[in-house]
Design a protein around this motif. Sequence first.
Motif, PDB file in Angstrom:
ATOM      1  N   UNK A 115       0.982  -1.052   0.031  1.00  0.00           N
ATOM      2  CA  UNK A 115      -0.146  -0.017   0.074  1.00  0.00           C
ATOM      3  C   UNK A 115       0.885   1.199   0.043  1.00  0.00           C
ATOM      4  N   UNK A 116       0.823   1.870  -1.158  1.00  0.00           N
ATOM      5  CA  UNK A 116       1.811   2.853  -1.322  1.00  0.00           C
ATOM      6  C   UNK A 116       1.262   4.251  -1.712  1.00  0.00           C
ATOM      7  N   UNK A 117       1.895   5.364  -1.139  1.00  0.00           N
ATOM      8  CA  UNK A 117       1.439   6.880  -1.575  1.00  0.00           C
ATOM      9  C   UNK A 117       2.502   7.383  -2.314  1.00  0.00           C
ATOM     10  N   UNK A 118       2.085   8.083  -3.487  1.00  0.00           N
ATOM     11  CA  UNK A 118       3.058   8.582  -4.331  1.00  0.00           C
ATOM     12  C   UNK A 118       2.738  10.106  -4.378  1.00  0.00           C
ATOM     13  N   UNK A 119       3.991  10.904  -4.751  1.00  0.00           N
ATOM     14  CA  UNK A 119       3.947  12.211  -5.050  1.00  0.00           C
ATOM     15  C   UNK A 119       4.378  12.595  -6.167  1.00  0.00           C
ATOM     16  N   UNK A 120       3.685  13.200  -7.162  1.00  0.00           N
ATOM     17  CA  UNK A 120       4.292  13.922  -8.397  1.00  0.00           C
ATOM     18  C   UNK A 120       5.563  14.430  -8.479  1.00  0.00           C
ATOM     19  N   UNK A 121       6.448  14.187  -9.269  1.00  0.00           N
ATOM     20  CA  UNK A 121       7.821  14.692  -9.221  1.00  0.00           C
ATOM     21  C   UNK A 121       7.727  16.260  -9.117  1.00  0.00           C
ATOM     22  N   UNK A 122       6.744  16.967  -9.887  1.00  0.00           N
ATOM     23  CA  UNK A 122       6.530  18.311  -9.760  1.00  0.00           C
ATOM     24  C   UNK A 122       6.613  18.989  -8.546  1.00  0.00           C
ATOM     25  N   UNK A 123       6.144  18.227  -7.540  1.00  0.00           N
ATOM     26  CA  UNK A 123       5.999  18.820  -6.095  1.00  0.00           C
ATOM     27  C   UNK A 123       7.396  18.706  -5.235  1.00  0.00           C
ATOM     28  N   UNK A 124       8.397  18.021  -5.757  1.00  0.00           N
ATOM     29  CA  UNK A 124       9.672  17.978  -4.854  1.00  0.00           C
ATOM     30  C   UNK A 124      10.421  19.033  -5.338  1.00  0.00           C
ATOM     31  N   UNK A 125      10.955  19.431  -4.321  1.00  0.00           N
ATOM     32  CA  UNK A 125      12.046  20.372  -4.330  1.00  0.00           C
ATOM     33  C   UNK A 125      13.228  19.905  -5.196  1.00  0.00           C
ATOM     34  N   UNK A 126      13.777  18.567  -4.928  1.00  0.00           N
ATOM     35  CA  UNK A 126      14.857  17.958  -5.679  1.00  0.00           C
ATOM     36  C   UNK A 126      14.547  17.748  -7.021  1.00  0.00           C
ATOM     37  N   UNK A 127      15.600  17.600  -7.960  1.00  0.00           N
ATOM     38  CA  UNK A 127      15.480  17.168  -9.235  1.00  0.00           C
ATOM     39  C   UNK A 127      16.364  16.064  -9.374  1.00  0.00           C
ATOM     40  N   UNK A 128      16.009  15.101 -10.400  1.00  0.00           N
ATOM     41  CA  UNK A 128      16.919  13.682 -10.575  1.00  0.00           C
ATOM     42  C   UNK A 128      18.381  14.337 -11.086  1.00  0.00           C
ATOM     43  N   UNK A 129      19.320  13.541 -10.749  1.00  0.00           N
ATOM     44  CA  UNK A 129      20.526  13.887 -11.394  1.00  0.00           C
ATOM     45  C   UNK A 129      21.177  12.578 -11.792  1.00  0.00           C
ATOM     46  N   UNK A 130      20.698  11.225 -11.563  1.00  0.00           N
ATOM     47  CA  UNK A 130      21.127  10.137 -12.190  1.00  0.00           C
ATOM     48  C   UNK A 130      20.139   9.544 -12.880  1.00  0.00           C
ATOM     49  N   UNK A 131      20.275   8.872 -13.976  1.00  0.00           N
ATOM     50  CA  UNK A 131      19.187   8.120 -14.683  1.00  0.00           C
ATOM     51  C   UNK A 131      19.588   6.729 -14.569  1.00  0.00           C
TER      52      UNK A 131
END
Length: 157
Positions: A115-131
């Motif tokens: 049972x998981x809760x997810x947040x959209x990436x747009x709501x995070x202050x951080x941005x991905x740096x590694x693919x």
Amino acid sequence: MKRFEIIGTTADAGFVAYGENLEALFTHAAAAMFAIIFGQELQVPDPDIADTFTLSAVDIESLLVDFLSELLWRFDTDLLVPATMNLSIRTPGEPPREPGGGGGPERARPTLEARAGFAPLERLAQRPVTDVKAVTMHNLAIVRDGGVFSVKVILDI
């Protein structure tokens, strides 16, 4: 007990995760994977999206890879980051190997219910740096030592 540590590898990325039980181990492994993706441990806001899913695999190591791959797929396709996780893992056969132990008899398939809760990436202050392209099975083994589970995971980047 520390939750995880990032380890250096030649061409890929990796981590060692720890947990007092399998549910904690899997949760800490997910946190480590996203720490690699974002270059730091994530501060995820309250979830907007709730979901449940069930996974089954031939062994507990494959179940971990499938679980991390599921989270990576949701991130890559829907730009969703796990904010909360409530896991239940059933291993109807032998327990994970002790360090230095061998394989065991045929066992039933382990199952994970999440049972998981997810947040959209747009709501995070951080941005991905590694693919991260994939979670690998390279030398992956879940071990139990003195009541603590651990696993080393290598990610294909």
